[in-house]
Design a protein around this motif. Structure first.
Motif, PDB file in Angstrom:
ATOM      1  N   HIS A  50       0.822  -1.210   0.000  1.00 33.58           N
ATOM      2  CA  HIS A  50       0.000   0.000   0.000  1.00 33.58           C
ATOM      3  C   HIS A  50       0.857   1.263   0.000  1.00 33.58           C
ATOM      4  O   HIS A  50       0.511   2.259  -0.652  1.00 33.58           O
ATOM      5  N   THR A  87      -7.687  -4.355   1.169  1.00 28.51           N
ATOM      6  CA  THR A  87      -6.454  -3.873   1.782  1.00 28.51           C
ATOM      7  C   THR A  87      -6.401  -4.425   3.197  1.00 28.51           C
ATOM      8  O   THR A  87      -7.359  -4.270   3.956  1.00 28.51           O
ATOM      9  N   VAL A 137      -2.280  -4.353  -0.725  1.00 30.48           N
ATOM     10  CA  VAL A 137      -3.482  -4.249  -1.545  1.00 30.48           C
ATOM     11  C   VAL A 137      -3.577  -5.551  -2.331  1.00 30.48           C
ATOM     12  O   VAL A 137      -2.705  -5.860  -3.151  1.00 30.48           O
TER      13      VAL A 137
END
Length: 147
Positions: A50, A87, A137
């Motif tokens: 991320h 996520t 992610v």
């Protein structure tokens, strides 16, 4: 998107209305091998850290996204569509998701070791350190076309 990827994208859609949400990219450490796994229908998921979306001011993927997959020579080889995005901390990624990434023996242990090494290296380049709860992610995708 390079010219070859754009031509492939345009050719795939022909006269139909194209999705406006498309990018072209290569998979991680071994773009050719990973693209082959996608084209064989073995690899149906991928994940990324991320932090790189934040550092590069890139939007997170959505289920509206298409991707032209490139090989190591930046040549288009396939089109995929993102069908699910989540996520979560890396240490909460499921065994099933790890297997869907399609790499190695498809075990969680293999997935963890490969991703830990990859993220450690990538994070080091931007002055960051890997941690087991690194936010990742996770994307699931479907294969739309093979060139």
């Amino acid at each position: 998107m390079n010219e070859a990827a754009q031509k492939y994208w345009d050719h795939y859609w022909k006269d139909r209305e194209k999705s406006p949400s498309v990018t072209a990219w290569q998979f991680g450490d071994d773009p050719d091998q990973l693209a082959k796994l996608v084209m064989k229908g073995i690899k149906t998921a991928t994940c990324s850290a991320h932090i790189f979306y934040e550092l590069e001011s890139e939007p997170l993927p959505t289920t509206q996204d298409y991707s032209v997959i490139l090989n190591s020579q930046n040549e288009p080889v396939a089109i995929i569509k993102t069908v699910e995005v989540s996520t979560l901390p890396m240490n909460e990624v499921s065994v099933e998701f790890a297997a869907a990434e399609g790499e190695g023996d498809r075990s969680y242990e293999y997935w963890w070791n490969v991703h830990e090494a990859f993220f450690t290296s990538e994070l080091k380049e931007v002055g960051r350190e890997f941690s087991e709860d690194l936010l990742v992610v996770c994307e699931r995708f479907e294969l739309i076309d093979v060139k």
